[in-house]
Design an enzyme around this catalytic site. Structure first.
Site, mmCIF file in Angstrom:
data_model
loop_
_atom_site.group_PDB
_atom_site.id
_atom_site.type_symbol
_atom_site.label_atom_id
_atom_site.label_comp_id
_atom_site.label_asym_id
_atom_site.label_seq_id
_atom_site.Cartn_x
_atom_site.Cartn_y
_atom_site.Cartn_z
ATOM 1 N N LYS A 13 1.141 -1.241 0.109
ATOM 2 C CA LYS A 13 -0.042 -0.668 0.383
ATOM 3 C C LYS A 13 0.727 1.413 0.738
ATOM 4 O O LYS A 13 0.587 2.137 -1.351
ATOM 5 C CB LYS A 13 -0.627 -0.048 1.356
ATOM 6 C CG LYS A 13 -1.529 -0.734 1.739
ATOM 7 C CD LYS A 13 -3.256 -0.977 2.771
ATOM 8 C CE LYS A 13 -2.000 -0.928 4.224
ATOM 9 N NZ LYS A 13 -1.467 -2.046 4.452
ATOM 10 N N ARG A 88 -9.398 1.255 8.745
ATOM 11 C CA ARG A 88 -8.821 -0.140 9.219
ATOM 12 C C ARG A 88 -9.900 -0.619 10.481
ATOM 13 O O ARG A 88 -9.340 -2.297 10.008
ATOM 14 C CB ARG A 88 -7.474 -0.269 10.096
ATOM 15 C CG ARG A 88 -6.126 -0.760 9.153
ATOM 16 C CD ARG A 88 -5.454 -0.145 10.395
ATOM 17 N NE ARG A 88 -3.725 -0.683 9.900
ATOM 18 C CZ ARG A 88 -2.658 -0.871 9.326
ATOM 19 N NH1 ARG A 88 -2.602 0.301 9.026
ATOM 20 N NH2 ARG A 88 -1.689 -1.376 9.438
ATOM 21 N N ARG A 123 12.207 -6.231 4.088
ATOM 22 C CA ARG A 123 11.684 -4.191 3.781
ATOM 23 C C ARG A 123 13.020 -3.255 4.954
ATOM 24 O O ARG A 123 12.514 -3.663 6.126
ATOM 25 C CB ARG A 123 9.687 -4.358 4.436
ATOM 26 C CG ARG A 123 9.216 -3.492 4.530
ATOM 27 C CD ARG A 123 8.054 -2.840 3.893
ATOM 28 N NE ARG A 123 7.253 -2.551 5.501
ATOM 29 C CZ ARG A 123 6.142 -2.516 5.458
ATOM 30 N NH1 ARG A 123 5.006 -2.359 4.114
ATOM 31 N NH2 ARG A 123 5.377 -1.896 6.497
HETATM 32 P P1 AMP Z 1 1.180 0.633 9.442
HETATM 33 O O1 AMP Z 1 2.337 1.099 8.824
HETATM 34 O O2 AMP Z 1 -0.013 1.168 8.428
HETATM 35 O O3 AMP Z 1 1.318 -0.871 8.780
HETATM 36 O O4 AMP Z 1 1.145 1.029 10.581
HETATM 37 C C1 AMP Z 1 1.767 0.691 11.737
HETATM 38 C C2 AMP Z 1 1.013 0.846 12.518
HETATM 39 O O5 AMP Z 1 0.239 2.182 13.440
HETATM 40 C C3 AMP Z 1 -0.433 -0.486 12.530
HETATM 41 O O6 AMP Z 1 0.162 -1.837 13.275
HETATM 42 C C4 AMP Z 1 -1.300 0.397 13.853
HETATM 43 O O7 AMP Z 1 -0.485 0.299 15.342
HETATM 44 C C5 AMP Z 1 -1.121 1.941 13.762
HETATM 45 N N1 AMP Z 1 -2.343 2.488 13.002
HETATM 46 C C6 AMP Z 1 -1.700 2.758 11.708
HETATM 47 N N2 AMP Z 1 -3.109 3.332 10.836
HETATM 48 C C7 AMP Z 1 -4.172 2.790 12.096
HETATM 49 C C8 AMP Z 1 -5.631 2.675 11.764
HETATM 50 N N3 AMP Z 1 -6.263 2.962 10.723
HETATM 51 N N4 AMP Z 1 -5.729 2.243 12.599
HETATM 52 C C9 AMP Z 1 -5.571 2.000 14.228
HETATM 53 N N5 AMP Z 1 -3.874 1.753 13.911
HETATM 54 C C10 AMP Z 1 -3.164 2.461 12.798
#
Ligand code: AMP
Length: 223
Positions: A13, A88, A123
């Site tokens: 993404k 999410r 990554r």
């Molecule tokens: P990502 O880089 O998008 O994979 O996000 C890393 C971490 O941030 C996730 O594993 C969650 O702990 C938190 N996070 C990011 N976006 C959200 C969201 N929309 N709702 C809740 N937690 C989030």
């Protein structure tokens, strides 16, 4: 264009959002990145989020919803934005509707769990900018160095295998239901239904980018 990219952590993404943002001049709104910045800054939000993120769990909906609403109201989002990692959960998707924020398109990038585990282990990120690389699929020009600044790249704690597996479980339980939600968007919602498209996340970043472009053109979303 108001676009939302949906998919398991590691499906690509962030990388694809980066490309669309560069090519169509609309900001990428990555909630994961915003939270990581808050953690680095040591803000109240960052302190709350840190432990939750390290455990591979989701930050509470109310915290994240407010963060996104404020970000979307900024000037650079006037002509559109790309949501990467938000919504999410169902309450987050419903909060967007309640705030009368209509998405034009929801794009799902799909990938099998095992492919994700393999991918995440390679990554690499540039901590200061959030630029994402992959040692195999999207390598930096110089190994372990950021292309723009030449600074060192790191592996994020939450990209380590045990946490990745937890994040995949959380995706299946809490985020995957959004696919059906957007496919069968409530007809009585305050906003119109977004177009839904799904692309496979298999292959190089260029292959997936071309696939996404083709889908969005077919749906008359991009020229
Ligand atoms: P990502 O880089 O998008 O994979 O996000 C890393 C971490 O941030 C996730 O594993 C969650 O702990 C938190 N996070 C990011 N976006 C959200 C969201 N929309 N709702 C809740 N937690 C989030």
């Amino acid at each position: 264009m108001k676009l939302m990219i949906l998919g398991c952590p590691g499906a690509g993404k962030g990388t694809q959002a980066q490309f669309i943002s560069r090519d169509y001049h609309i900001p990428q709104i990555s909630t994961g990145e915003m939270l990581r910045q808050a953690v680095t800054q040591g803000s109240e939000l960052g302190q709350k989020a840190n432990v939750i993120m390290q455990a591979g769990k989701l930050v509470p909906d109310d915290l994240i919803i407010d963060l996104v609403k404020v970000r979307i109201s900024e000037k650079d989002c006037k002509n559109g934005f790309i949501l990467d990692g938000f919504p999410r959960t169902l309450p987050q998707a419903e909060a967007l509707i309640d705030a009368a924020i209509a998405l034009d398109v929801v794009l799902e990038i799909s990938l099998e769990d095992e492919a994700i585990v393999h991918r995440m282990s390679g990554r690499l990120v540039h901590a200061a900018s959030g630029r994402v690389y992959h040692s195999e699929f999207n390598p930096p020009k110089v190994p372990m160095k950021d292309d723009v600044t030449g600074e060192a790249l790191i592996q994020r704690d939450d990209d380590k295998e045990e946490t990745v597996r937890k994040r995949i479980d959380v995706y299946h339980a809490q985020t995957k239901p959004l696919i059906n939600f957007y496919k069968h968007f409530p007809s009585n919602a305050r906003v119109a239904a977004p177009k839904f498209c799904q692309v496979s996340g298999l292959g190089t970043v260029e292959t997936v980018a071309a696939r996404i472009h083709e889908h969005l053109v077919q749906k008359n979303i991009l020229a």
